[in-house]
Design a protein around this motif. Structure first.
Motif, PDB file in Angstrom:
ATOM      1  N   UNK A   1       3.225  10.734 -12.699  1.00 45.30           N
ATOM      2  CA  UNK A   1       2.064  11.513 -12.261  1.00 45.30           C
ATOM      3  C   UNK A   1       1.259  10.756 -11.208  1.00 45.30           C
ATOM      4  N   UNK A   2       1.225   9.438 -11.341  1.00 46.70           N
ATOM      5  CA  UNK A   2       0.430   8.634 -10.404  1.00 46.70           C
ATOM      6  C   UNK A   2       1.000   8.640  -8.994  1.00 46.70           C
ATOM      7  N   UNK A   3       2.286   8.961  -8.852  1.00 48.16           N
ATOM      8  CA  UNK A   3       2.882   9.006  -7.509  1.00 48.16           C
ATOM      9  C   UNK A   3       2.526  10.300  -6.782  1.00 48.16           C
ATOM     10  N   UNK A   4       2.024  11.276  -7.521  1.00 48.53           N
ATOM     11  CA  UNK A   4       1.728  12.593  -6.942  1.00 48.53           C
ATOM     12  C   UNK A   4       0.306  12.634  -6.404  1.00 48.53           C
ATOM     13  N   UNK A   5       0.146  13.160  -5.219  1.00 49.87           N
ATOM     14  CA  UNK A   5      -1.182  13.376  -4.652  1.00 49.87           C
ATOM     15  C   UNK A   5      -1.992  14.231  -5.618  1.00 49.87           C
TER      16      UNK A   5
ATOM     17  N   UNK B   1       3.006  19.424 -10.806  1.00 52.77           N
ATOM     18  CA  UNK B   1       3.926  18.372 -11.251  1.00 52.77           C
ATOM     19  C   UNK B   1       5.217  18.912 -11.871  1.00 52.77           C
ATOM     20  N   UNK B   2       5.164  19.914 -12.765  1.00 47.57           N
ATOM     21  CA  UNK B   2       6.430  20.410 -13.339  1.00 47.57           C
ATOM     22  C   UNK B   2       7.425  20.869 -12.275  1.00 47.57           C
ATOM     23  N   UNK B   3       6.949  21.568 -11.247  1.00 54.79           N
ATOM     24  CA  UNK B   3       7.833  22.043 -10.186  1.00 54.79           C
ATOM     25  C   UNK B   3       8.331  20.872  -9.334  1.00 54.79           C
ATOM     26  N   UNK B   4       7.446  19.923  -9.050  1.00 52.72           N
ATOM     27  CA  UNK B   4       7.833  18.748  -8.265  1.00 52.72           C
ATOM     28  C   UNK B   4       8.898  17.950  -9.009  1.00 52.72           C
ATOM     29  N   UNK B   5       8.698  17.776 -10.302  1.00 52.54           N
ATOM     30  CA  UNK B   5       9.672  17.033 -11.108  1.00 52.54           C
ATOM     31  C   UNK B   5      11.003  17.776 -11.165  1.00 52.54           C
ATOM     32  N   UNK B   6      10.946  19.102 -11.287  1.00 53.33           N
ATOM     33  CA  UNK B   6      12.185  19.890 -11.330  1.00 53.33           C
ATOM     34  C   UNK B   6      12.980  19.705 -10.049  1.00 53.33           C
ATOM     35  N   UNK B   7      12.317  19.784  -8.921  1.00 46.17           N
ATOM     36  CA  UNK B   7      13.003  19.607  -7.635  1.00 46.17           C
ATOM     37  C   UNK B   7      13.590  18.199  -7.524  1.00 46.17           C
TER      38      UNK B   7
END
Length: 279
Positions: free
Chosen positions: A73-77, A84-90
Motif C-alpha cells: 500500500x505504501x508504494x501506491x500514491x 489498490x485492489x485493481x492495481x494489485x490485480x493488474x
C-alpha cells in the motif's frame, strides 16, 4: 503496464476474455490492436501505479524477502489507494504472465506474502548464475507464440507480441534490459531460440524458431499446458497444436526407447556372436 492477456498476441488461436469483462476504458487488446503505447501509459495512472508496485515486488522476490500488504500500500500514491485492489490485480496478472510468479500468503495474522515461481522450464532457481532476474517467465510465452505461429514467428509477429508485454525495440526495460539484445543475442547464445533470415526473402526478413536447448528442456505439450493455464482451459482447446504436441510426445517416447532396444540381444544369442540376419 495494464492487465494484458497473452491471448491478444495469439491471434485467432485465442478467443474470449480473461476473467471478467474489462471496464469500457480498459478494453483488452485484440490481435488487430496496436500494442500499448507510451501515451496510454501516461494517460492511465493505474498503469503507472501497477508498474511501480510490480518493480517493488520483483525486488522482494530477488532478495527472497516476504512482503506485507501495508508495504504494498505504501508504494501506491495516496490519491489512488482506493484503487489498490485493481492495481494489485493488474500487477499480479502481469507478473504471472511475464515472469511466471504468483503471490502466496504465508501469515494471515500479519498479512505477509511471498512470490513463488509457477512456471519454469529448467530446475526451479530464483536467480541465475550472474545474479540477474530469471528469464524463464518470459521464455515460456516466447516459445508459446512461436508454437502457435506454426513453429516459426516472424520478427514482426514477435515485436507485436513483446509490445503487448510492454517490451519495445530500442526502449530499455527495467528488468529485461534491451529487448532486441535479449531475443536476438542472449536467448540465441543460450540456444533457447533461433533467429535467422527467412529463406529467399528480399529484402531480408527474419524469423524466430525454438532452439535446441528449448527442444531438450521442454516439450510442445508442456508449452501448450502453460498456454492453457493462462487461458483457464485445457490443451485440447487448441486442436491443431494439441495433435502436434501428441505426435511430439510419441516421437520423444520412441527416441527414449530406442537405446534400450538397441542394447538388447535377440533371444538365444547370449554368449555367442549374433547371426547377422538377426542384427
Amino acid at each position: 503496464m495494464g492487465a494484458l492477456a497473452l491471448g491478444a498476441a495469439a491471434g485467432a488461436s485465442y478467443t474470449g476474455a480473461e476473467g471478467g469483462a474489462p471496464a469500457p476504458d480498459e478494453r483488452r487488446p485484440s490481435s488487430c490492436d496496436a500494442p500499448p503505447s507510451a501515451d496510454s501509459y501516461q494517460r492511465d495512472p493505474l498503469i503507472r501505479e501497477a508498474d511501480v508496485l510490480m518493480h517493488f515486488l520483483l525486488k522482494k522476490y530477488k532478495t527472497k524477502e516476504p512482503v506485507m500488504k501495508k508495504e504494498m500500500m505504501m508504494t501506491i500514491n495516496k490519491k489512488y489507494k482506493v484503487n489498490f485492489p485493481e492495481i494489485l490485480r493488474r500487477t499480479l496478472e502481469q507478473m504471472e504472465l511475464v515472469f511466471g510468479l504468483i503471490l502466496k500468503e504465508v501469515d494471515p495474522s500479519t498479512r505477509s506474502y511471498i512470490l513463488i515461481s509457477k512456471f519454469s522450464i529448467t530446475n526451479e532457481e530464483s536467480l541465475n548464475n550472474d545474479g540477474e532476474f530469471p528469464r524463464n517467465g518470459i521464455l515460456m510465452p516466447l516459445l508459446g507464440i512461436i508454437f502457435l505461429k506454426g513453429n516459426r514467428a516472424t520478427e514482426e509477429e514477435m515485436w507485436e507480441f513483446l509490445g503487448i508485454l510492454g517490451l519495445f525495440d530500442g526502449r530499455k526495460h527495467v528488468i529485461f534490459g534491451e529487448p532486441r539484445k535479449l531475443i536476438t543475442q542472449d536467448l540465441v547464445q543460450e540456444k533457447y531460440v533461433e533467429y535467422r533470415q527467412v529463406p529467399r526473402s528480399d529484402p531480408p526478413r527474419y524469423e524466430f524458431l525454438w532452439g535446441p536447448r528449448a527442444h531438450t528442456e521442454t516439450s510442445k505439450m508442456q508449452v501448450l499446458e502453460f498456454l492453457a493455464k493462462i487461458k483457464n482451459t485445457t490443451p485440447s482447446a487448441f486442436p491443431a497444436q494439441y495433435e502436434e504436441a501428441l505426435r511430439d510426445q510419441e516421437r520423444r517416447a520412441r527416441v527414449t526407447r530406442a537405446p534400450e532396444t538397441a542394447c538388447e540381444l535377440p533371444r538365444g544369442t547370449q554368449g555367442r556372436p549374433p547371426n547377422p540376419s538377426q542384427v
